[in-house]
Design an enzyme around this catalytic site. Structure first.
Site, PDB file in Angstrom:
ATOM      1  N   HIS A  56      -6.723   8.014   0.177  1.00 27.15           N
ATOM      2  CA  HIS A  56      -5.476   7.270   0.320  1.00 27.15           C
ATOM      3  C   HIS A  56      -5.524   6.447   1.599  1.00 27.15           C
ATOM      4  O   HIS A  56      -5.645   7.019   2.667  1.00 27.15           O
ATOM      5  CB  HIS A  56      -4.314   8.266   0.390  1.00 27.15           C
ATOM      6  CG  HIS A  56      -2.988   7.664   0.120  1.00 27.15           C
ATOM      7  ND1 HIS A  56      -2.574   7.323  -1.142  1.00 27.15           N
ATOM      8  CD2 HIS A  56      -1.994   7.326   0.945  1.00 27.15           C
ATOM      9  CE1 HIS A  56      -1.362   6.816  -1.087  1.00 27.15           C
ATOM     10  NE2 HIS A  56      -0.982   6.795   0.178  1.00 27.15           N
TER      11      HIS A  56
ATOM     12  N   SER B  39       0.839  -1.196   0.000  1.00 24.99           N
ATOM     13  CA  SER B  39       0.000   0.000   0.000  1.00 24.99           C
ATOM     14  C   SER B  39       0.875   1.247   0.000  1.00 24.99           C
ATOM     15  O   SER B  39       1.878   1.312   0.728  1.00 24.99           O
ATOM     16  CB  SER B  39      -0.871   0.040   1.262  1.00 24.99           C
ATOM     17  OG  SER B  39      -1.713  -1.086   1.342  1.00 24.99           O
ATOM     18  N   SER B  40       0.511   2.242  -0.809  1.00 25.79           N
ATOM     19  CA  SER B  40       1.164   3.540  -0.798  1.00 25.79           C
ATOM     20  C   SER B  40       2.651   3.402  -1.157  1.00 25.79           C
ATOM     21  O   SER B  40       2.962   2.904  -2.231  1.00 25.79           O
ATOM     22  CB  SER B  40       0.930   4.203   0.567  1.00 25.79           C
ATOM     23  OG  SER B  40       1.345   5.530   0.562  1.00 25.79           O
ATOM     24  N   SER B  41       3.571   3.758  -0.266  1.00 24.84           N
ATOM     25  CA  SER B  41       4.993   3.558  -0.566  1.00 24.84           C
ATOM     26  C   SER B  41       5.254   2.078  -0.888  1.00 24.84           C
ATOM     27  O   SER B  41       6.058   1.751  -1.774  1.00 24.84           O
ATOM     28  CB  SER B  41       5.852   4.001   0.625  1.00 24.84           C
ATOM     29  OG  SER B  41       7.215   3.863   0.347  1.00 24.84           O
TER      30      SER B  41
END
Ligand SMILES: *[C@@H]1O[C@H](CO)[C@@H](O)[C@H](O)[C@H]1NC(C)=O
Ligand SMILES: *[C@@H]1O[C@H](CO)[C@@H](O)[C@H](O)[C@H]1NC(C)=O
Ligand SMILES: *[C@@H]1O[C@H](CO)[C@@H](O)[C@H](O)[C@H]1NC(C)=O
Ligand SMILES: *[C@@H]1O[C@H](CO)[C@@H](O)[C@H](O)[C@H]1NC(C)=O
Length: 311
Positions: free
Chosen positions: A296, A155-157
């Site tokens: 996000h 997720s995300s990074s």
């Protein structure tokens, strides 16, 4: 939720510069409460070369499959292996299905992944991506793992790093699922910096043709012409951390790699897999899920992930 409390505490500790980095609505579907994982998360110290200093944690369920598949589950900025272990559904799914989960942990303060340096953006380049690949090989060897069933998600990074792993170690993975990341190479640092934040990418200003994005992938492992993982890309339309344009840029990248026409998906399914999500497919190697109104990050969909991975 205990997990959200941990995130808030981490953000509070990191202070204002980290506050510009990911803030979560929710990491998982709230409709899927987790049972406790049955075994424990443990640290592995000697998994091979590790010049980037990434840490390895592993979840080995008590009922392990004879030739266990392996999932690499990569945390977000401000995250840790422990936080992704307790906040994602993979350990509980491992209890049911007998696969192993590797939770790598970033070595940097702020604990985003290095998706900006040449080292990490190159096959066998010695960066974080290389450390993670070494964790996979260690696990396959030690547990007689099924090398044809190795998967990566984050997720995300961790979603950015998932794209980077698919680009730098295509021979290793058969499928990848990206939750709210950016295209591989989108966080590239002109100055060669390690673990740099890249505003133009995060803000959705880094645009390219499918050919330009695909070239970045090809350049990460020059002359590779073997199989590549199939890709599933989730992004929310209301993402104010990694702008929603990153959805299209990532789709363009993999369309360029696989030779699909980005403007012509084979199928478009409204309200799939849930209301306000639209699912697009190209051939057998690319699925995009654009989540209208979602910020996000897009919540992890554990049972759909199992289907995509064929587990
Ligand atoms: C990887 O780097 C971390 C952080 O420096 C260290 O704690 C760990 O022992 C290293 N592992 C290996 C296999 O070198
Ligand atoms: C992992 O192991 C395979 C098989 O031994 C080898 O070909 C490959 O180069 C290794 N990958 C890395 C990143 O060391
Ligand atoms: C950010 O990444 C883009 C590619 O997505 C690159 O063109 C740009 O130079 C990078 N910015 C910095 C400050 O390195
Ligand atoms: C992505 O591309 C499609 C097709 O070109 C376009 O309709 C859509 O508006 C784009 N989405 C974003 C978030 O830019």
């Amino acid at each position: 939720m205990k997990f959200l409390t941990q995130i808030s505490a981490a953000l509070a500790l990191l202070g204002s510069s980290a506050m510009a980095h990911p803030v979560f609505d929710e990491l998982m579907e709230p409709t899927a409460p987790l049972k406790r994982a049955q075994a424990a998360l443990s640290r592995v110290n000697d998994f091979g070369a590790n010049s980037s200093g990434a840490k390895m944690y592993i979840y080995v369920p008590s009922k392990l499959a004879a030739k266990p598949p392996v999932i690499v589950a990569i945390h977000y900025c401000t995250g840790t292996a422990q936080a992704y272990y307790s906040g994602s559904p993979y350990a509980q799914l491992a209890d049911q299905k007998g696969f192993i989960v590797i939770y790598p942990e970033s070595p940097y303060s702020g604990t985003c992944w290095d998706v900006s340096s040449k080292a990490s953006l190159t096959h066998l380049g010695g960066g974080n991506s290389n450390s993670i690949a070494n964790m996979v090989n260690y696990t396959l060897n030690k547990y007689n793992g099924d090398a044809s069933k190795v998967f990566v998600t984050g997720s995300s990074s961790g979603g950015m790093m998932t794209n980077v792993m698919a680009a730098t170690y295509p021979e290793m993975f058969s499928a990848a699922i990206v939750y709210s990341g950016t295209a591989a190479g989108c966080f590239y640092s002109q100055s060669g910096g390690t673990n740099q934040w890249n505003n133009s990418c995060a803000n959705g200003q880094a645009r390219g043709t499918p050919q330009v994005w695909a070239k970045m992938v090809f350049d990460m492992y020059p002359n590779y012409d073997g199989p590549r993982p199939k890709m599933q890309i989730y992004h929310g339309s209301a993402d104010s951390t990694l702008n929603q344009n990153n959805y299209n840029e990532t789709i363009k990248q993999w369309c360029g790699v696989f030779g699909y026409d980005y403007t012509k998906p084979d199928t478009t399914q409204a309200n799939t897999p849930q209301s306000r999500y639209t699912t697009y497919t190209w051939g057998d190697h690319l699925v995009g899920v654009y989540a209208q109104g979602v910020g996000h990050t897009v919540p992890i969909r554990g049972s759909d992930d199992m289907k995509y991975f064929g587990l």
